[in-house]
Design a protein around this motif. Sequence first.
Motif, PDB file in Angstrom:
ATOM      1  N   GLY A  35       7.259  10.808 -15.947  1.00  0.00           N
ATOM      2  CA  GLY A  35       6.870   9.573 -16.609  1.00  0.00           C
ATOM      3  C   GLY A  35       5.574   9.002 -16.069  1.00  0.00           C
ATOM      4  O   GLY A  35       4.840   9.656 -15.319  1.00  0.00           O
ATOM      5  N   THR A  36       5.275   7.765 -16.470  1.00  0.00           N
ATOM      6  CA  THR A  36       4.071   7.099 -15.977  1.00  0.00           C
ATOM      7  C   THR A  36       4.384   6.395 -14.662  1.00  0.00           C
ATOM      8  O   THR A  36       5.525   6.010 -14.399  1.00  0.00           O
ATOM      9  N   SER A  37       3.377   6.230 -13.846  1.00  0.00           N
ATOM     10  CA  SER A  37       3.612   5.635 -12.544  1.00  0.00           C
ATOM     11  C   SER A  37       2.312   5.041 -12.012  1.00  0.00           C
ATOM     12  O   SER A  37       1.245   5.181 -12.611  1.00  0.00           O
ATOM     13  N   ILE A  38       2.419   4.372 -10.869  1.00  0.00           N
ATOM     14  CA  ILE A  38       1.265   3.799 -10.178  1.00  0.00           C
ATOM     15  C   ILE A  38       1.272   4.333  -8.745  1.00  0.00           C
ATOM     16  O   ILE A  38       2.290   4.233  -8.046  1.00  0.00           O
ATOM     17  N   TRP A  39       0.135   4.903  -8.304  1.00  0.00           N
ATOM     18  CA  TRP A  39       0.012   5.416  -6.934  1.00  0.00           C
ATOM     19  C   TRP A  39      -0.905   4.510  -6.141  1.00  0.00           C
ATOM     20  O   TRP A  39      -1.902   4.005  -6.657  1.00  0.00           O
ATOM     21  N   ARG A  40      -0.549   4.332  -4.877  1.00  0.00           N
ATOM     22  CA  ARG A  40      -1.403   3.595  -3.954  1.00  0.00           C
ATOM     23  C   ARG A  40      -1.413   4.320  -2.617  1.00  0.00           C
ATOM     24  O   ARG A  40      -0.371   4.763  -2.132  1.00  0.00           O
ATOM     25  N   ASP A  41      -2.591   4.422  -2.018  1.00  0.00           N
ATOM     26  CA  ASP A  41      -2.777   5.187  -0.783  1.00  0.00           C
ATOM     27  C   ASP A  41      -2.279   4.391   0.417  1.00  0.00           C
ATOM     28  O   ASP A  41      -3.060   3.944   1.251  1.00  0.00           O
ATOM     29  N   THR A  42      -0.984   4.262   0.523  1.00  0.00           N
ATOM     30  CA  THR A  42      -0.417   3.359   1.520  1.00  0.00           C
ATOM     31  C   THR A  42      -0.620   3.834   2.953  1.00  0.00           C
ATOM     32  O   THR A  42      -0.634   3.021   3.884  1.00  0.00           O
ATOM     33  N   ASN A  43      -0.779   5.160   3.182  1.00  0.00           N
ATOM     34  CA  ASN A  43      -0.996   5.624   4.553  1.00  0.00           C
ATOM     35  C   ASN A  43      -2.478   5.816   4.881  1.00  0.00           C
ATOM     36  O   ASN A  43      -2.835   6.175   6.003  1.00  0.00           O
ATOM     37  N   GLY A  44      -3.359   5.598   3.878  1.00  0.00           N
ATOM     38  CA  GLY A  44      -4.794   5.576   4.133  1.00  0.00           C
ATOM     39  C   GLY A  44      -5.471   6.913   4.256  1.00  0.00           C
ATOM     40  O   GLY A  44      -6.639   6.963   4.674  1.00  0.00           O
ATOM     41  N   ASP A  45      -4.796   8.023   3.867  1.00  0.00           N
ATOM     42  CA  ASP A  45      -5.425   9.339   4.030  1.00  0.00           C
ATOM     43  C   ASP A  45      -6.132   9.843   2.777  1.00  0.00           C
ATOM     44  O   ASP A  45      -6.687  10.936   2.769  1.00  0.00           O
ATOM     45  N   GLY A  46      -6.106   9.076   1.688  1.00  0.00           N
ATOM     46  CA  GLY A  46      -6.782   9.481   0.465  1.00  0.00           C
ATOM     47  C   GLY A  46      -6.096  10.617  -0.263  1.00  0.00           C
ATOM     48  O   GLY A  46      -6.689  11.235  -1.152  1.00  0.00           O
ATOM     49  N   ASP A  47      -4.852  10.885   0.073  1.00  0.00           N
ATOM     50  CA  ASP A  47      -4.093  11.964  -0.559  1.00  0.00           C
ATOM     51  C   ASP A  47      -2.896  11.361  -1.298  1.00  0.00           C
ATOM     52  O   ASP A  47      -2.647  10.150  -1.224  1.00  0.00           O
ATOM     53  N   TYR A  48      -2.145  12.229  -1.981  1.00  0.00           N
ATOM     54  CA  TYR A  48      -1.119  11.765  -2.903  1.00  0.00           C
ATOM     55  C   TYR A  48       0.259  12.233  -2.425  1.00  0.00           C
ATOM     56  O   TYR A  48       0.693  13.340  -2.740  1.00  0.00           O
ATOM     57  N   GLN A  49       0.949  11.399  -1.654  1.00  0.00           N
ATOM     58  CA  GLN A  49       2.290  11.719  -1.183  1.00  0.00           C
ATOM     59  C   GLN A  49       3.343  11.178  -2.152  1.00  0.00           C
ATOM     60  O   GLN A  49       3.125  10.161  -2.816  1.00  0.00           O
ATOM     61  N   ALA A  50       4.485  11.866  -2.179  1.00  0.00           N
ATOM     62  CA  ALA A  50       5.534  11.502  -3.130  1.00  0.00           C
ATOM     63  C   ALA A  50       6.013  10.066  -2.941  1.00  0.00           C
ATOM     64  O   ALA A  50       6.295   9.359  -3.907  1.00  0.00           O
ATOM     65  N   GLY A  51       6.085   9.611  -1.705  1.00  0.00           N
ATOM     66  CA  GLY A  51       6.590   8.272  -1.448  1.00  0.00           C
ATOM     67  C   GLY A  51       5.624   7.160  -1.780  1.00  0.00           C
ATOM     68  O   GLY A  51       5.973   5.973  -1.620  1.00  0.00           O
ATOM     69  N   GLU A  52       4.419   7.504  -2.248  1.00  0.00           N
ATOM     70  CA  GLU A  52       3.410   6.486  -2.555  1.00  0.00           C
ATOM     71  C   GLU A  52       3.357   6.132  -4.040  1.00  0.00           C
ATOM     72  O   GLU A  52       2.548   5.298  -4.445  1.00  0.00           O
TER      73      GLU A  52
END
Length: 592
Positions: A379-396
């Motif tokens: 589905g649609t979602s919103i990602w935010r770089d919460t750990n600051g590494d500029g990558d895309y983790q599942a928990g973000e």
Amino acid sequence: MTMNYQTRQYLFNLIAVFGLAGWARAVLANEPPGAPPGHYQTSWLGNSFSGASNRWVQNFFIDAQVQPDGTVNTWSHWDEGGHRFGVYKDGTIIGNQDVKANSLEVTDRAGHHWKLAVTYVDPGHQEWDFVPKGIQCDGREVTFPELFQPAALALANDGQLMVADSLTGPRQQVLFYDVADPDHPRLTRAFGERGGIRSGRPGEVTPAKFWGIRGIGMDAAGNLYVAMSEMGTVLRKFAPDGKMLWELYGLCFVDLFCADPATDGRDVWGVQEHFVMDYAQPPGQEAKWTSYSLDRHRYPKDPRGLTFVKQQGEHGLTSPQIVYLNGHRFLFVGGMFASNFINIYRFDDEIAVPSGLILQWSNGLYNTDLKWPPNKPPGTSIWRDTNGDGDYQAGEFAPNTGRVQPGPFWVDKKGNVWMAYGFFRYDLQGLDARGNPIYRGDKITVLDLPEGVHKPARVVYLDESDTLVVADEGSDMRHIGRVFICPHYQAGNRKTVSFVSGAGEETGCLAAAGDYVFTGGWKARGRIWVNRLSDGAALGVFDPGATVGGVENTGWVDLLTGISAFRRSTGEYLVFVEEDYKGKVLLYRWKP
């Protein structure tokens, strides 16, 4: 269609009642309407040449070959204007000829055949984006010391093998290997700053900082040539002592630029380019290219550096908007049809770091078998770089609103994101501890339709005057119909004035700034119509001039958001227009 005198006069009188007589004369004479009042001039950015005199730097360099006399032949999988085979010499373009340029293979003086073995990233759809597996000599694998990601091969005058170490590797240099013993190459020297564009001050463009190298070579006099093609093409010539002799570039492919509101337009940004402007210079010389904000080595999953996302999946990440939040600069980037996602970047000096992502649909990428972003939930979602590494983790990733629909957007000065389709607004919830803007699917404002609006397809909100500009959808999402202007929208007004662009049924994009609305058509060849914000009155059209070779040397506006506009403190308007036919962005400078 022919008209007698009485019919023509009737039409003139009828249209004049609505204040559009000038437009009528242009239509009946089959000519574009006149220029708006004041003075305007046509300029351009993003290419060493304007496209006039049949000269422009092509869209891509995939392979390059250097001749003994210093002629550089290039091959491209695509050039919008048809120059797939560039011929460059002495800092200019001299032709378009296929000589079968090949950066992946070379034969040395001893007759050994060297070949760069590669795996193509998406062979079903692309024949140019690869990951290197290694270098072979006469069909056998050879280990090269201190080599990370070979991207191109050539032969130096002294018989050494030249290897470009680029792509996402840490070097970004041209390496020279003694191959007298072909089974044990010996590194003798490296040319260019180690680390490439991220060395020194990361992102700053200097002669010896490289990235995305796709071709190298040396002429009979020992001059060195480096051809780069990551998300724009760059060709540089260096003297034997390392001094850069000239540079050519073509940085645009389905691209748009925008003015920096914090510097009164002195700075101009693209999706990965930064220019500093000197408006006292003549057309075509105002812009100095100062930095490149993409760092593929540190952020290898940044979609700007993935051709299957930037130029296949969304057919161009483009239409940037620079917004300042709490004094910090952010880059918001859409796509050719603004249909897949809204990418958000924070800045680390000149490098733009992936910071946020608002997915607008759940489908896969266009015309590719590859998936992006990594770890995307259904589905649609919103990602935010919460750990600051500029990558895309599942928990973000977090859920998006069910109201979201693919389409254009606008970011206001408060950081709120106005959505055309679905007609709602993501309300900024501040910045997190890493400096990322916070957007949530449950923190939106559903907007009231202004009077007369039926299906919003484009939206611009001007904070300084509390004015909302909305365009209804035309024949499909690529086209717009009537444009509505609603002053004092947030104060509660819903009444509008409206107009139909002079581009007619071909109208596809709009921008607004200061006191004016600017519209353009898909097939209008870079022409931009100007209407007054207060009453919607038509004022005239910007027409590509001789500076860029006239309208016959400009192409379609291929973006839903193919125009950006800015009013400087001097009262001058800057109107940028996507124009990929000959690899540039048009710039109209207008002083009403």
